[in-house]
Design a protein around this motif. Structure first.
Motif, PDB file in Angstrom:
ATOM      1  N   GLY A 148       9.031  -6.271   3.201  1.00  0.00           N
ATOM      2  CA  GLY A 148       8.844  -5.115   2.338  1.00  0.00           C
ATOM      3  C   GLY A 148       9.417  -3.834   2.929  1.00  0.00           C
ATOM      4  N   ARG A 149       9.661  -3.846   4.230  1.00  0.00           N
ATOM      5  CA  ARG A 149      10.187  -2.658   4.917  1.00  0.00           C
ATOM      6  C   ARG A 149      11.536  -2.244   4.327  1.00  0.00           C
ATOM      7  N   ASP A 150      12.452  -3.209   4.196  1.00  0.00           N
ATOM      8  CA  ASP A 150      13.786  -2.903   3.681  1.00  0.00           C
ATOM      9  C   ASP A 150      13.725  -2.410   2.240  1.00  0.00           C
ATOM     10  N   GLU A 151      12.861  -3.024   1.458  1.00  0.00           N
ATOM     11  CA  GLU A 151      12.716  -2.605   0.058  1.00  0.00           C
ATOM     12  C   GLU A 151      12.156  -1.184  -0.028  1.00  0.00           C
ATOM     13  N   ALA A 152      11.174  -0.885   0.824  1.00  0.00           N
ATOM     14  CA  ALA A 152      10.591   0.459   0.833  1.00  0.00           C
ATOM     15  C   ALA A 152      11.625   1.495   1.257  1.00  0.00           C
ATOM     16  N   LEU A 153      12.421   1.159   2.280  1.00  0.00           N
ATOM     17  CA  LEU A 153      13.462   2.090   2.734  1.00  0.00           C
ATOM     18  C   LEU A 153      14.505   2.331   1.651  1.00  0.00           C
ATOM     19  N   LYS A 172       6.193   3.824  11.437  1.00  0.00           N
ATOM     20  CA  LYS A 172       4.902   4.317  11.928  1.00  0.00           C
ATOM     21  C   LYS A 172       3.752   3.710  11.107  1.00  0.00           C
ATOM     22  N   ILE A 173       3.942   3.656   9.801  1.00  0.00           N
ATOM     23  CA  ILE A 173       2.921   3.062   8.926  1.00  0.00           C
ATOM     24  C   ILE A 173       2.752   1.577   9.260  1.00  0.00           C
ATOM     25  N   GLN A 177      -0.411  -0.644  10.143  1.00  0.00           N
ATOM     26  CA  GLN A 177      -0.782  -1.563   9.048  1.00  0.00           C
ATOM     27  C   GLN A 177       0.340  -2.589   8.848  1.00  0.00           C
ATOM     28  N   PRO A 178       0.434  -3.601   9.707  1.00  0.00           N
ATOM     29  CA  PRO A 178       1.541  -4.561   9.630  1.00  0.00           C
ATOM     30  C   PRO A 178       1.596  -5.369   8.332  1.00  0.00           C
ATOM     31  N   ASP A 179       0.478  -5.483   7.622  1.00  0.00           N
ATOM     32  CA  ASP A 179       0.451  -6.276   6.398  1.00  0.00           C
ATOM     33  C   ASP A 179       0.600  -5.445   5.128  1.00  0.00           C
ATOM     34  N   ALA A 180       1.022  -4.193   5.275  1.00  0.00           N
ATOM     35  CA  ALA A 180       1.149  -3.315   4.109  1.00  0.00           C
ATOM     36  C   ALA A 180       2.214  -3.842   3.151  1.00  0.00           C
ATOM     37  N   SER A 181       1.910  -3.765   1.849  1.00  0.00           N
ATOM     38  CA  SER A 181       2.873  -4.212   0.836  1.00  0.00           C
ATOM     39  C   SER A 181       3.944  -3.135   0.649  1.00  0.00           C
ATOM     40  N   ILE A 186       5.580   2.603   0.300  1.00  0.00           N
ATOM     41  CA  ILE A 186       6.235   3.705  -0.431  1.00  0.00           C
ATOM     42  C   ILE A 186       5.242   4.833  -0.690  1.00  0.00           C
ATOM     43  N   LYS A 187       4.053   4.487  -1.174  1.00  0.00           N
ATOM     44  CA  LYS A 187       3.056   5.508  -1.476  1.00  0.00           C
ATOM     45  C   LYS A 187       2.661   6.315  -0.233  1.00  0.00           C
ATOM     46  N   GLN A 188       2.400   5.611   0.864  1.00  0.00           N
ATOM     47  CA  GLN A 188       1.995   6.307   2.103  1.00  0.00           C
ATOM     48  C   GLN A 188       3.141   7.122   2.685  1.00  0.00           C
ATOM     49  N   ALA A 189       4.357   6.586   2.584  1.00  0.00           N
ATOM     50  CA  ALA A 189       5.514   7.308   3.104  1.00  0.00           C
ATOM     51  C   ALA A 189       5.761   8.592   2.309  1.00  0.00           C
ATOM     52  N   LEU A 190       5.575   8.534   0.993  1.00  0.00           N
ATOM     53  CA  LEU A 190       5.773   9.716   0.153  1.00  0.00           C
ATOM     54  C   LEU A 190       4.771  10.817   0.524  1.00  0.00           C
ATOM     55  N   LYS A 191       3.584  10.449   0.951  1.00  0.00           N
ATOM     56  CA  LYS A 191       2.600  11.446   1.360  1.00  0.00           C
ATOM     57  C   LYS A 191       3.007  12.129   2.663  1.00  0.00           C
ATOM     58  N   GLN A 192       3.716  11.395   3.520  1.00  0.00           N
ATOM     59  CA  GLN A 192       4.072  11.932   4.840  1.00  0.00           C
ATOM     60  C   GLN A 192       5.447  12.599   4.873  1.00  0.00           C
TER      61      GLN A 192
END
Length: 193
Positions: A148-153, A172-173, A177-181, A186-192
């Motif tokens: 999911g990392r590549d998709e989020a990026l 960092k996320i 949280q290694p199991d984050a979807s 995306i949601k957490q990254a947008l907050k940061q």
């Protein structure tokens, strides 16, 4: 072979430093990563790599041993010379390079000036197995296994965020949280961001 230098910092530039060791001034080439980590003050210690060629003797310095190890690995790749390896370490920090290699992230490596698609693929192919052995960093394997990392990026890049900045936040996320979807990333990254 000169493995490290410790002495008085005589001169500091963005691409090199001069270190006085017992009255002898050594010109040591550095990356921007090392430049940013050099402490203020007179005394300095650098881990070094000496490159001897027919036409030149060059000395490269690194604040961290891991950066020196990544530099040596990059030199082992066909088509990557000392200048390109130093440019990579100036553009990305050693952990970002290791992460990009471990996860097969061609775009990140290709973002470095002077490295094309084939060069980036060669770096990943040659170093994928070696990078995890050299860097004893358990987070790399955890993050590398998250698809999911590549998709989020890609999503964050599409939204207009710089890839390097987004990558730092996503990694960092994932470290906490290694199991984050993908959606959670995306949601957490947008907050940061």
């Amino acid at each position: 072979m000169i493995a490290q230098l410790q002495g008085k910092l005589v001169e500091k530039n963005m691409t090199d430093v001069v270190i006085d060791c017992g009255g002898v001034g050594y010109l040591v080439e550095i990356s921007l990563h090392t430049y940013s980590l050099i402490p203020e003050g007179e005394l300095i210690k650098l881990f070094t790599y000496q490159l001897i060629r027919e036409d030149a003797h060059r000395l490269f310095g690194f604040i961290e041993k891991t950066e020196r190890e990544v530099f040596k690995l990059l030199l082992s790749v066909s088509g990557i010379g000392a200048n390109t390896a130093r440019t990579m370490l100036s553009s990305l920090d050693p952990n970002q390079i290791a992460q990009a290699i471990a996860s097969g992230d061609v775009k990140t490596i290709q973002s470095v000036k002077g490295i094309g698609a084939k060069g980036a693929q060669r770096v990943i192919l040659d170093l994928k197995d070696k990078i995890l052995q050299v860097l004893d960093n358990p987070q790399l394997t955890v993050v590398a296994s998250n698809t999911g990392r590549d998709e989020a990026l890609s999503a964050l890049e599409t939204l207009g965020y710089m890839r390097k900045q987004a990558q730092k936040v996503v990694d960092k996320i994932l470290s906490s949280q290694p199991d984050a979807s993908t959606e959670q990333l995306i949601k957490q990254a947008l907050k940061q961001l």
